[in-house]
Write a protein that holds these residues in place. Structure first.
Motif, PDB file in Angstrom:
ATOM      1  N   ILE A   7      -0.642   7.185   0.153  1.00  0.00           N
ATOM      2  CA  ILE A   7      -1.478   5.998  -0.058  1.00  0.00           C
ATOM      3  C   ILE A   7      -2.913   6.211   0.418  1.00  0.00           C
ATOM      4  CG2 ILE A   7       0.287   4.177  -0.237  1.00  0.00           C
ATOM      5  CD1 ILE A   7      -0.402   3.430   2.646  1.00  0.00           C
ATOM      6  N   SER A  57       2.098   5.402  -3.630  1.00  0.00           N
ATOM      7  CA  SER A  57       3.176   4.480  -3.957  1.00  0.00           C
ATOM      8  C   SER A  57       3.844   3.934  -2.698  1.00  0.00           C
ATOM      9  CB  SER A  57       4.213   5.180  -4.837  1.00  0.00           C
ATOM     10  OG  SER A  57       4.841   6.209  -4.103  1.00  0.00           O
ATOM     11  N   THR A  59       7.458   2.113  -1.770  1.00  0.00           N
ATOM     12  CA  THR A  59       8.793   1.752  -2.237  1.00  0.00           C
ATOM     13  C   THR A  59       9.581   1.176  -1.079  1.00  0.00           C
ATOM     14  OG1 THR A  59       8.650   3.678  -3.682  1.00  0.00           O
ATOM     15  CG2 THR A  59      10.798   2.621  -3.510  1.00  0.00           C
ATOM     16  N   ASP A  64       9.476  -0.834  -6.182  1.00  0.00           N
ATOM     17  CA  ASP A  64       8.046  -0.648  -6.000  1.00  0.00           C
ATOM     18  C   ASP A  64       7.443  -1.956  -5.478  1.00  0.00           C
ATOM     19  OD1 ASP A  64       5.414   0.035  -6.179  1.00  0.00           O
ATOM     20  OD2 ASP A  64       5.341   0.030  -8.377  1.00  0.00           O
ATOM     21  N   GLY A  66       4.157  -1.932  -4.336  1.00  0.00           N
ATOM     22  CA  GLY A  66       2.705  -1.765  -4.439  1.00  0.00           C
ATOM     23  C   GLY A  66       2.117  -2.870  -5.304  1.00  0.00           C
TER      24      GLY A  66
END
Ligand SMILES: Nc1ncnc2c1ncn2[C@@H]1O[C@H](COP(=O)(O)OP(=O)(O)OP(=O)(O)O)[C@@H](O)[C@H]1O
Ligand SMILES: [Mg+2]
Length: 228
Positions: A7, A57, A59, A64, A66
């Motif tokens: 990220i 991402s 998780t 997900d 995000g």
């Protein structure tokens, strides 16, 4: 349970995260470490949906998360104890706890057993509590959401030793119930023995991941990344 991959995040034009990887498994406690300004709080804010990830991402429980707003991430089961505590100042202790109550397991009685002082001060406004009591309340409030993952940013910062001791005992008790925890704290002596894995951030990047015994035994590593 939680997987953070690569990220990146920024405050306006000022990039703060350049690639953070970390993972938390069921029942695990992961310590997120690094000197001041290295991106610990930014990582936590990003994974809680309080600021967007520009890349990478997120998780959680196989889905997900995000781009989801913070309240949705909270509902999916990430409970945050933010840096600076952020109790609702003009609500009582009882109201602070009821405000986030959801699900089963942690309820007011269970929080009262964990922090008897909070029960003694149930009708007191949160703003009138001591720093340590506010931290207990912030932890209690996060537990009242019955999170799958509890996230603590600076669990004991600025607290007197006797209060710190109480907070660590509570964190150990919460962990013993199988709670998954992601935690930031500068007090390695208390933090490392409770942790299963450590992740170190340096200038917005995760640069080391390993077990706490290896970190505790490696003075060079501590010196290089933690300034100890
Ligand atoms: N609101 C903000 N606006 C602009 N830059 C910010 C803001 N908050 C943090 N930063 C910058 O982002 C970088 C990472 O900060 P962050 O607060 O995530 O670090 P930290 O590891 O939590 O530090 P600390 O140990 O002091 O809490 C730093 O360079 C910091 O100056
Ligand atoms: Mg911080």
């Amino acid at each position: 349970m939680l997987e953070v991959r690569g990220i990146e995040a920024a405050y306006g034009s000022s990039q703060a995260l350049f690639g953070v990887d970390l993972a938390v498994d069921e029942g695990q406690m992961v310590a997120l470490l690094g000197r001041n300004g290295m991106g610990k709080t930014t990582t936590i804010r990003t994974l809680c949906g309080l600021m967007p990830a520009r890349a990478g991402s997120l998780t959680f429980l196989g889905e997900d998360i995000g781009g989801l707003p913070a309240y949705r991430i909270a509902r999916r089961g990430i409970g945050l104890v933010p840096e600076g505590r952020r109790c609702f100042p003009n609500l009582t202790v009882r109201e602070n706890l009821l405000a986030t109550a959801r699900g089963e397991g942690w309820d007011r009685a269970a929080v009262a057993r964990l922090f008897p002082r909070l029960e003694e001060r149930a009708e007191q406004m949160a703003r009138t509590l001591s720093g340590g009591e506010q931290q207990m309340l912030a932890i209690g409030r996060a537990l009242m959401t019955n999170p799958r993952l509890l996230v603590l940013d600076e669990a004991t910062e600025g607290l007197a030793p006797v209060i710190r001791h109480e907070i660590w005992a509570a964190i150990a008790a919460v962990k013993a119930r199988g709670q998954a925890i992601l935690i930031v704290d500068k007090n390695l002596k208390d933090l490392l023995p409770l942790s299963d894995t450590c992740v170190i951030l340096e200038k917005g990047r995760s640069v080391w991941r390993g077990n706490p015994d290896d970190l505790a035994a490696d003075a060079d590593l501590q010196d290089r990344y933690l300034g100890l």
